[in-house]
Design a protein around this motif. Structure first.
Motif, short mmCIF file in Angstrom:
data_model
loop_
_atom_site.label_atom_id
_atom_site.label_comp_id
_atom_site.label_asym_id
_atom_site.label_seq_id
_atom_site.Cartn_x
_atom_site.Cartn_y
_atom_site.Cartn_z
N TYR A 159 0.83 -1.20 0.00
CA TYR A 159 0.00 0.00 0.00
C TYR A 159 0.87 1.26 0.00
CZ TYR A 159 -3.86 3.11 1.33
OH TYR A 159 -4.79 4.11 1.36
N HIS A 160 1.90 1.26 0.84
CA HIS A 160 2.80 2.41 0.93
C HIS A 160 3.53 2.64 -0.39
CE1 HIS A 160 5.42 5.30 2.89
NE2 HIS A 160 6.50 4.61 2.57
N ALA A 161 3.96 1.55 -1.03
CA ALA A 161 4.65 1.68 -2.31
C ALA A 161 3.72 2.24 -3.38
CB ALA A 161 5.21 0.33 -2.75
N VAL A 162 2.49 1.74 -3.43
CA VAL A 162 1.52 2.25 -4.41
C VAL A 162 1.18 3.71 -4.12
CG1 VAL A 162 -0.85 2.03 -5.24
CG2 VAL A 162 0.55 -0.02 -4.93
N ALA A 163 1.03 4.05 -2.84
CA ALA A 163 0.69 5.42 -2.47
C ALA A 163 1.73 6.41 -2.97
CB ALA A 163 0.54 5.54 -0.95
N GLY A 164 3.00 6.00 -2.98
CA GLY A 164 4.05 6.88 -3.45
C GLY A 164 4.03 7.12 -4.95
N LEU A 165 3.30 6.27 -5.67
CA LEU A 165 3.22 6.39 -7.13
C LEU A 165 1.87 6.90 -7.60
CD1 LEU A 165 4.79 2.94 -8.15
CD2 LEU A 165 5.97 5.10 -7.76
N ARG A 166 0.92 7.00 -6.70
CA ARG A 166 -0.48 7.23 -7.10
C ARG A 166 -0.65 8.52 -7.90
NH1 ARG A 166 -3.39 6.27 -2.10
NH2 ARG A 166 -2.77 4.11 -2.43
N ILE A 178 6.31 -6.59 -10.79
CA ILE A 178 7.26 -7.68 -10.98
C ILE A 178 7.34 -8.48 -9.68
CG2 ILE A 178 9.65 -8.29 -11.49
CD1 ILE A 178 9.94 -5.70 -13.03
N GLY A 179 6.97 -9.76 -9.75
CA GLY A 179 6.98 -10.63 -8.58
C GLY A 179 5.62 -10.67 -7.91
N VAL A 180 4.88 -11.75 -8.14
CA VAL A 180 3.52 -11.84 -7.62
C VAL A 180 3.46 -12.89 -6.53
CG1 VAL A 180 1.07 -11.98 -8.23
CG2 VAL A 180 2.73 -11.23 -9.94
N GLY A 181 4.09 -12.54 -5.39
CA GLY A 181 4.06 -13.41 -4.22
C GLY A 181 3.19 -12.81 -3.14
N GLY A 182 3.66 -12.91 -1.89
CA GLY A 182 2.88 -12.41 -0.76
C GLY A 182 2.59 -10.94 -0.86
N LEU A 183 3.55 -10.13 -1.31
CA LEU A 183 3.33 -8.69 -1.46
C LEU A 183 2.72 -8.37 -2.82
CD1 LEU A 183 5.56 -8.82 0.88
CD2 LEU A 183 6.09 -6.49 0.19
N GLY A 184 3.27 -8.96 -3.87
CA GLY A 184 2.86 -8.60 -5.22
C GLY A 184 1.40 -8.83 -5.50
N HIS A 185 0.83 -9.92 -4.99
CA HIS A 185 -0.59 -10.17 -5.30
C HIS A 185 -1.48 -9.16 -4.59
CE1 HIS A 185 -1.21 -12.21 -1.39
NE2 HIS A 185 -2.48 -12.38 -1.70
N LEU A 186 -1.02 -8.64 -3.44
CA LEU A 186 -1.77 -7.58 -2.76
C LEU A 186 -1.58 -6.25 -3.49
CD1 LEU A 186 -1.21 -8.56 0.95
CD2 LEU A 186 -3.35 -8.60 -0.31
N ALA A 187 -0.39 -6.00 -4.02
CA ALA A 187 -0.16 -4.78 -4.78
C ALA A 187 -1.09 -4.70 -5.98
CB ALA A 187 1.30 -4.70 -5.23
N VAL A 188 -1.28 -5.83 -6.66
CA VAL A 188 -2.21 -5.86 -7.80
C VAL A 188 -3.60 -5.43 -7.35
CG1 VAL A 188 -3.38 -7.35 -9.47
CG2 VAL A 188 -0.92 -7.59 -9.09
N VAL A 243 6.64 1.05 -12.41
CA VAL A 243 6.98 -0.34 -12.16
C VAL A 243 7.19 -0.52 -10.66
CG1 VAL A 243 8.58 -2.24 -12.57
CG2 VAL A 243 8.07 -0.61 -14.42
N LEU A 244 6.57 -1.54 -10.11
CA LEU A 244 6.79 -1.96 -8.72
C LEU A 244 7.57 -3.27 -8.77
CD1 LEU A 244 3.16 -1.20 -7.65
CD2 LEU A 244 5.11 -0.28 -6.40
N GLU A 254 16.90 -4.37 -14.21
CA GLU A 254 17.18 -4.04 -15.61
C GLU A 254 15.92 -4.16 -16.45
OE1 GLU A 254 20.38 -6.62 -16.63
OE2 GLU A 254 21.92 -5.33 -15.71
N LEU A 255 15.09 -5.15 -16.16
CA LEU A 255 13.82 -5.27 -16.86
C LEU A 255 12.96 -4.05 -16.59
CD1 LEU A 255 11.63 -6.81 -18.46
CD2 LEU A 255 10.99 -7.94 -16.31
N ALA A 256 12.88 -3.63 -15.32
CA ALA A 256 12.07 -2.47 -14.96
C ALA A 256 12.53 -1.22 -15.69
CB ALA A 256 12.13 -2.26 -13.45
N ALA A 257 13.85 -0.99 -15.69
CA ALA A 257 14.37 0.21 -16.35
C ALA A 257 14.14 0.15 -17.85
CB ALA A 257 15.87 0.34 -16.06
#
Length: 346
Positions: A159-166, A178-188, A243-244, A254-257
């Motif tokens: 949530y904090h990461a998304v808030a910084g980009l909103r 990038i990375g859909v685990g415990g954090l990534g699936h919630l970020a989506v 990109v998160l 490197e993929l993100a950039a």
């Protein structure tokens, strides 16, 4: 009471019996109902001597939900029997940032011998956890404990990461996770609930892409040689607005950039030890902005809990009894946990 404690650096944690704490002063004793298991726990367990300022031994576990069991005589703002989730980062409690509920960016962080529950102080992989102050507690009402516990890090950090980009995620924009685990699936899910941005997901596992799809991603792809081209096409040919990166290896950075459009935003959340060379002139897109979000604030945790209570976000979990913590830790190491592993008292 039983507790999972780190007793030696670089060694597996030990299941042991310890005295149940008695709260003094403003302290609050919480009976644990669920504790999330995080990659940060692995970083702590695997740390070599001297890498962290923490003093051994201590009980692991920083994603904690439960019910208040006992109060110190000076505890305020909470009653026995309240169901709560712990705000995990504990700062000095005296600086301006801590006073504003921003312990995650405590001005004295580098001088402390702890960073929070399960991070130098006894955490929630036990039957009870002692909390220094009720200011570290957020009410959860009837939210199930296995849902509430992961919100305190996996949910809050995302949530904090998304808030910084909103500010950059208006209608017609594209965000890549990038990375859909415990954090990534919630970020989506948080992106879908709080922004109009189109969400693309990337992972190395087919099951993670299935999780991204269940979480509401508009598109998912495995990491391949042409992944950057695929993502650019899916974002209208111009590249991603944000990109998160929840992995943080050199490959993912490197993929993100490589997929960011000019003026794009990169938030690096994962601690994969990767490096990205910043130079001007260089290969990074013009106007590129980088952030390194860490955890989140106390007010944001309340907002994440409210999202979960509304049904806007749901944590996909695998539950393990506390006695099976070694199995859960092993599965997490092997990347075999679906969503978030959660330990519950036997």
């Amino acid at each position: 009471m039983r507790a999972l404690r780190l007793t030696a650096w670089g060694e597996p944690p030990t299941q042991t019996e310890v005295e149940q704490p008695v709260p003094h002063g403003a302290e609050v004793l919480v009976r644990v109902e669920a504790t999330g298991l995080c990659h940060s726990d692995l970083h702590v367990i695997d740390a070599p001597p001297g890498a962290l300022p923490y003093r051994l031994p201590f009980t692991l576990g920083h994603e904690v939900a439960g019910r208040t069991l006992a109060l110190g005589p000076d505890a305020d703002g909470v009653a026995v029997g309240d169901r709560v989730v712990l705000y995990g980062p504990w700062g000095c409690g005296a600086c301006d940032r801590c006073a504003a509920g921003r312990d995650n960016y405590c001005d004295r962080r580098d001088t402390l011998a702890w960073h929070g529950a399960g991070l130098g102080r006894d955490g929630g992989m036990a039957e009870c956890v002692l909390v220094p102050s009720a200011r570290h507690l957020v009410p959860i009402g009837d939210l199930p404990a296995d849902q509430a516990a992961p919100l305190s890090d996996a949910g809050l950090t995302s949530y904090h990461a998304v808030a910084g980009l909103r500010h950059a995620l208006e209608e017609g924009t594209t965000t890549v996770v990038i990375g859909v685990g415990g954090l990534g699936h919630l970020a989506v899910q948080i992106l879908r609930a709080t922004t109009p941005s189109r969400v693309l997901a990337v992972d190395v596992r087919e099951e993670a892409l299935a999780l991204a799809d269940r979480s509401g991603a508009d598109f998912g792809t495995l990491v391949r040689a042409d992944t950057a081209d695929v993502l650019r096409k899916r974002s209208g040919g111009t590249g991603a607005d944000a990109v998160l990166d929840f992995v943080g290896t050199t490959q993912t950075l490197e993929l993100a950039a490589g997929i960011l459009r000019p003026g794009g935003e990169l938030a690096v959340v994962g601690s994969g030890g990767g490096r990205l060379t910043v130079s001007k002139p260089g290969v990074l897109p013009p106007g590129f902005r980088l952030s390194l979000p860490f955890w989140g604030t106390h007010p944001e945790l309340a907002e994440v809990v409210a999202l979960a209570q509304s049904g806007a976000i749901h944590v996909e979990t695998e539950q393990f009894p506390l006695s099976a913590a070694p199995e859960a830790i092993g599965r997490l190491r092997r990347g075999r946990v679906r969503g978030r592993a959660v330990l519950v008292p036997d």
